[in-house]
Design an enzyme around this catalytic site. Structure first.
Site, PDB file in Angstrom:
ATOM      1  CG  HIS A  56      -1.841   1.157   1.336  1.00  0.00           C
ATOM      2  ND1 HIS A  56      -3.148   1.112   0.927  1.00  0.00           N
ATOM      3  CD2 HIS A  56      -1.629   2.417   1.792  1.00  0.00           C
ATOM      4  CE1 HIS A  56      -3.711   2.296   1.130  1.00  0.00           C
ATOM      5  NE2 HIS A  56      -2.802   3.108   1.659  1.00  0.00           N
ATOM      6  CD  GLU A  57       1.603   3.729   3.642  1.00  0.00           C
ATOM      7  OE1 GLU A  57       1.914   4.808   3.106  1.00  0.00           O
ATOM      8  OE2 GLU A  57       0.488   3.528   4.172  1.00  0.00           O
TER       9      GLU A  57
HETATM   10 CO    CO Z   1      -3.103   5.264   1.959  1.00  0.00          CO
END
Ligand code: CO
Length: 430
Positions: free
Chosen positions: A194-195
Site C-alpha cells: 500500500h505505502e
Molecule cells: Co493510503
C-alpha cells in the site's frame, strides 16, 4: 520554480487564494476558540475510547459539529452548500451528487452481494497464519517487494513506525514506513505494498515540479487510488503470487513449509463482516465508508444530532453487515477523524478504491495487466501510470487528472463489477 511558467500552477494558486478567502469569512474569535477546542479534542476522544464511553466525548463532539455547521454557513457559495463545502475540501470537485450516486450503487448492488459472500464459508487451511514470523525476515521481504515494484532506493528510504505512512518531499526524497507484527505476517506485506503505491506515485512525478505547489499527488482519492491499486488489484492477485510466493516461502522456510499457493491466496482475500474499518478486507471496506458518509451527510443536513450517533451507528452496522456492535470503542469511537474536525474525509478512501478499479479496466485495454506480472516486476504498469497520471503531479484539478488518466468520467460501475467478478471466483459462487 525553475524553467516552468506560472500558468502551470494557476489552479494551485487559485486554491490557496480560495482557502484564504474562506477563512476571512469566519469570525476570528470563533475560529480561535475552535482551534483551541481541537487542541484538546483528540485527547478527550482517546480517553473516551479507552474508557469505552461515548458520553465522555459527546460534549466535545457536539461543539466540533456546531462549529462546522456554522463554518459551512459562513463559507457557502452559490455552487457549494451544506456538506458539499466540506466534501470539496478533501476532494476538490466532488459533491453529494457524485457521492450519492457512488454510495447508492454500493448499497443496492454491493451490499446484497456481500451478504451472499459472507454466507459462504471459505474452505482453507490457515494454520500457517497462526505461527510466528520474525520481524527481521518480514523486513527482508518488504525490501524484496520494494525492489519488485520498482521503488527507487536512491531517491527514498524504507523505515519503521507504529502506523505505516509515506511522505514525499519532492521526487528525490520519498520516505516509506512499515510496521511488523510477528503474529500477523500478511499485515506488513499489504501495508507495505500500500505505502509503496503511494511512494511510486511520488517518485514518478515530473521532477521539474519538485519543490513547487504542484509537486505532490493530485488529491487524496487519487493518491489512495494508487496505493489501493498496488495493494489490492496487483498485490492480492493470484498472478502476482504465482511469481513471488516461492520467494516468500524461501524467506519463511519453516513457517511456510508445505503451504499451498491456493491457501495463501484465499487467506489474503478472505472477506469477513468486521467492526473495525482499518482492519476490513477489500470487499467489505466500502460499506464501512458508506455508513460514515450517510451519518455525516445526515448530520450536516440537520436530520440527526450528535447524541443519536451511537444508536444510528449500531443500527447501520446491523443493517449492512449483520453485526451487533458490542461497545462504543469498537463502534462510534473507533476513528480519530471526527475528533480532529475532519468531516468529508472518509469518502475519499472508498473513492480511491473505485478509481483504482476503473484505472485497472482502462489499463487492460492497453495490455494484459496481470499477465505482465510474469516479468517478475511491475515496470509496464509503473510506466503506464507515470504517463497517464503520475507525471502531472497536481498541475491540474483532480477530476481533470482522473479524466486524462482513464479517458472519461468516473463511473462506480467498474468498481462494483471488479469486486463481484473477483469474489465470485474466489468464493466459487453461482
Ligand atoms: Co493510503
Amino acid at each position: 520554480m525553475k524553467g516552468t511558467s506560472l500558468t502551470k500552477f494557476w489552479h494551485e494558486i487559485q486554491e490557496t487564494k480560495e482557502g484564504l478567502d474562506k477563512l476571512k469569512k469566519v469570525p476570528m474569535q470563533e475560529y480561535i476558540e475552535y482551534m483551541s477546542l481541537l487542541e484538546e479534542s483528540e485527547n478527550i476522544w482517546r480517553k473516551a475510547k479507552q474508557k469505552n464511553d461515548y458520553e465522555i466525548f459527546r460534549p466535545t463532539l457536539e461543539k466540533i459539529v456546531a462549529f462546522n455547521r456554522k463554518y459551512v454557513k459562513y463559507v457557502e457559495t452559490e455552487k457549494l452548500k451544506g456538506y458539499d463545502v466540506l466534501l470539496d475540501e478533501y476532494e476538490k470537485g466532488m459533491t453529494m451528487k457524485d457521492y450519492d450516486e457512488f454510495f447508492s450503487k454500493i448499497k443496492t448492488e454491493l451490499v446484497p452481494f456481500v451478504k451472499k459472500v459472507l454466507d459462504k464459508k471459505l474452505e482453507l487451511d490457515d494454520s500457517f497464519n497462526k505461527l510466528s514470523y520474525p520481524k527481521e525476515q518480514q523486513r527482508e521481504f518488504f525490501k524484496y517487494l520494494a525492489e519488485t515494484l520498482g521503488f527507487n532506493f536512491n531517491k527514498g528510504v524504507l523505515k519503521e513506525s507504529e502506523h505505516p505512512f509515506t511522505s514525499g518531499f519532492g521526487t528525490t526524497d520519498v520516505r516509506v514506513t512499515n510496521h511488523y507484527y510477528e503474529n500477523d505476517f500478511t499485515s506488513s506485506i499489504f501495508s507495505g505494498i500500500h505505502e509503496l503505491g503511494h511512494a511510486l506515485y511520488e517518485q514518478q512525478i515530473n521532477p521539474e515540479l519538485d519543490h513547487t505547489l504542484s509537486g505532490g499527488g493530485g488529491s487524496m482519492a487519487l493518491h489512495e487510488s494508487q496505493s489501493r491499486f498496488y495493494e489490492n488489484i496487483i498485490g492480492r492477485s493470484l498472478d502476482f503470487w504465482k511469481i513471488h510466493f516461492p520467494k516468500l516461502k524461501s524467506v519463511f522456510k519453516k513457517q511456510l513449509r508445505g503451504v499451498k499457493l491456493k491457501d495463501f491466496h484465499k487467506l489474503i482475500n478472505r472477506a469477513e463482516a468486521s467492526l473495525i474499518r482499518t482492519e476490513a478486507d477489500e470487499l467489505t471496506y466500502p460499506i464501512h465508508i458508506m455508513i460514515r458518509y450517510d451519518i455525516e451527510k445526515a448530520l450536516f443536513a440537520g436530520e440527526i444530532e450528535v447524541k443519536d450517533l451511537p444508536r444510528i451507528w449500531n443500527d447501520k452496522y446491523q443493517e449492512y453487515l449483520g453485526l451487533e456492535v458490542p461497545s462504543d470503542r469498537e463502534g462510534i469511537l473507533q476513528d480519530i477523524h471526527w475528533a480532529g474536525g475532519s468531516f468529508g474525509y472518509f469518502p475519499t478512501y472508498a473513492l480511491g478504491s473505485a478509481y483504482a478499479a476503473q484505472i485497472y479496466k482502462v489499463m487492460n485495454r492497453d495490455f494484459k495487466v496481470l499477465k505482465s506480472l510474469q516479468s517478475g516486476d511491475t515496470k509496464e504498469i509503473n510506466a503506464w501510470l507515470k504517463e497517464r497520471l503520475h507525471k502531472y503531479g497536481s498541475t491540474k484539478p483532480p477530476k481533470e487528472l482522473f479524466r486524462i488518466c482513464v479517458g472519461g468520467k468516473f463511473n462506480p460501475k467498474h468498481y462494483i463489477d471488479y469486486l463481484i467478478k473477483k469474489y465470485t471466483k474466489i468464493y466459487e459462487l453461482k
